[in-house]
Scaffold this active site. Structure first.
Site, mmCIF file in Angstrom:
data_model
loop_
_atom_site.group_PDB
_atom_site.id
_atom_site.type_symbol
_atom_site.label_atom_id
_atom_site.label_comp_id
_atom_site.label_asym_id
_atom_site.label_seq_id
_atom_site.Cartn_x
_atom_site.Cartn_y
_atom_site.Cartn_z
ATOM 1 N N ASP A 1 0.856 -1.187 0.000
ATOM 2 C CA ASP A 1 0.000 0.000 0.000
ATOM 3 C C ASP A 1 0.894 1.239 0.000
ATOM 4 O O ASP A 1 2.052 1.188 0.445
ATOM 5 C CB ASP A 1 -0.929 0.019 1.210
ATOM 6 C CG ASP A 1 -1.982 1.110 1.095
ATOM 7 O OD1 ASP A 1 -2.824 1.022 0.182
ATOM 8 O OD2 ASP A 1 -1.956 2.065 1.900
ATOM 9 N N GLU B 1 0.864 5.827 0.308
ATOM 10 C CA GLU B 1 0.196 7.109 0.501
ATOM 11 C C GLU B 1 0.891 8.124 -0.398
ATOM 12 O O GLU B 1 2.106 8.008 -0.667
ATOM 13 C CB GLU B 1 0.238 7.559 1.961
ATOM 14 C CG GLU B 1 -0.467 6.624 2.932
ATOM 15 C CD GLU B 1 -1.950 6.460 2.664
ATOM 16 O OE1 GLU B 1 -2.553 7.383 2.065
ATOM 17 O OE2 GLU B 1 -2.501 5.420 3.042
ATOM 18 N N HIS C 1 -4.126 11.286 5.354
ATOM 19 C CA HIS C 1 -3.099 10.458 6.005
ATOM 20 C C HIS C 1 -2.345 11.150 7.135
ATOM 21 O O HIS C 1 -1.607 10.493 7.874
ATOM 22 C CB HIS C 1 -2.101 9.919 4.975
ATOM 23 C CG HIS C 1 -1.536 10.950 4.043
ATOM 24 N ND1 HIS C 1 -0.874 12.075 4.475
ATOM 25 C CD2 HIS C 1 -1.551 11.008 2.673
ATOM 26 C CE1 HIS C 1 -0.480 12.769 3.424
ATOM 27 N NE2 HIS C 1 -0.903 12.161 2.318
ATOM 28 N N HIS D 1 -5.499 7.156 7.135
ATOM 29 C CA HIS D 1 -4.875 6.172 6.260
ATOM 30 C C HIS D 1 -3.392 6.092 6.592
ATOM 31 O O HIS D 1 -2.748 7.100 6.890
ATOM 32 C CB HIS D 1 -5.046 6.576 4.795
ATOM 33 C CG HIS D 1 -6.437 6.422 4.289
ATOM 34 N ND1 HIS D 1 -6.722 5.925 3.036
ATOM 35 C CD2 HIS D 1 -7.630 6.690 4.872
ATOM 36 C CE1 HIS D 1 -8.040 5.907 2.870
ATOM 37 N NE2 HIS D 1 -8.608 6.365 3.974
ATOM 38 N N ASP E 1 -2.674 -0.109 6.563
ATOM 39 C CA ASP E 1 -3.602 -0.547 5.518
ATOM 40 C C ASP E 1 -3.135 -1.851 4.872
ATOM 41 O O ASP E 1 -3.960 -2.702 4.508
ATOM 42 C CB ASP E 1 -3.763 0.545 4.461
ATOM 43 C CG ASP E 1 -4.590 1.719 4.967
ATOM 44 O OD1 ASP E 1 -5.021 1.678 6.134
ATOM 45 O OD2 ASP E 1 -4.780 2.690 4.210
#
Length: 230
Positions: free
Chosen positions: A7, A9, A57, A150, A155
């Site tokens: 994952d 960001e 985030h 997030h 995640d």
């Protein structure tokens, strides 16, 4: 089988308009189960953090200012990935950013065929149902109460649990086996009938023959102080 749940960001939605990676989180799976090994880096995007992205985030320009730039972590990142398939929620988005950063750093892009998209898996398994990570956590009773913002590593950890459930859960194969065993037991019971209705079998002869007794006596005679003669 080794897989990597991945994952990211970012500062926004499109690297071609100036957005950059700010966090990468990866979880190693072996036979679909987390091994405890992970790769996690915050990255300096070399630009200001838009307010809209910060609200998602919580990674500020100030926090990321002293973090490494992507080319500084690219080698470690690629070594961790090795040749494993990549399990990603909405793979097109993350792969777009990763490949942009790799090519910008003079590295080869990762082929899209390596990505297993869990959004696609969820939509095939549950047509018409929400396929967000939060929705899937709720569906599978996965605790995501810590996900107030997030985060790439958090995640990825949640996605590892979701991925396992999408594949059938930790009991994959065992439930079917139990059902088959139960079915087999029921079939046997039906064939046998109630205990009192089972046909009687004649007793099997177990007494030794004269030849067997003679052979045994000859064998015992060869032993020193045999138990049979005490």
């Amino acid at each position: 089988m080794r897989e990597i749940v991945l994952d990211t960001e970012t500062t926004g939605f499109d690297p071609l308009t100036g957005d950059r990676l700010v966090e990468i989180g990866c979880i190693e799976l072996m036979n679909h189960i987390p091994t405890g090994k992970n790769f996690h880096r915050y990255l300096n995007p070399e630009r200001e953090m838009p307010e809209a992205a910060f609200r998602i985030h919580g990674l500020s320009t100030e926090f990321l200012a002293d973090k490494p730039k992507f080319p500084e972590v690219a080698e470690d990142f690629l070594v961790f990935l090795d040749a494993a398939p990549l399990v990603i929620h909405n793979a097109e988005f993350d792969m777009k950013f990763i490949n942009f950063e790799l090519e910008k750093a003079g590295r080869r892009a990762l082929p899209m065929q390596r990505a297993v998209d869990t959004v696609t898996m969820a939509r095939r398994k549950f047509p018409g149902a929400p396929a967000s990570l939060d929705a899937l956590c709720k569906r599978f009773n996965i605790d995501n109460s810590n996900r107030t913002l997030h985060g790439a590593l958090l995640d990825a950890q949640l996605l590892a649990d979701v991925y396992l459930e999408l594949l059938g859960g930790r009991q994959t194969g065992l439930t079917l086996g139990a059902e088959e065993t139960a079915s087999g037991d029921m079939d046997f019971a039906r064939r046998a009938g109630p205990k009192g209705d089972r046909p009687a079998r004649p007793p099997r002869p177990h007494a030794p023959t004269a030849e067997e007794l003679a052979a045994h006596a000859a064998f015992v005679a060869k032993l020193k102080d045999p138990l049979w003669l005490q």
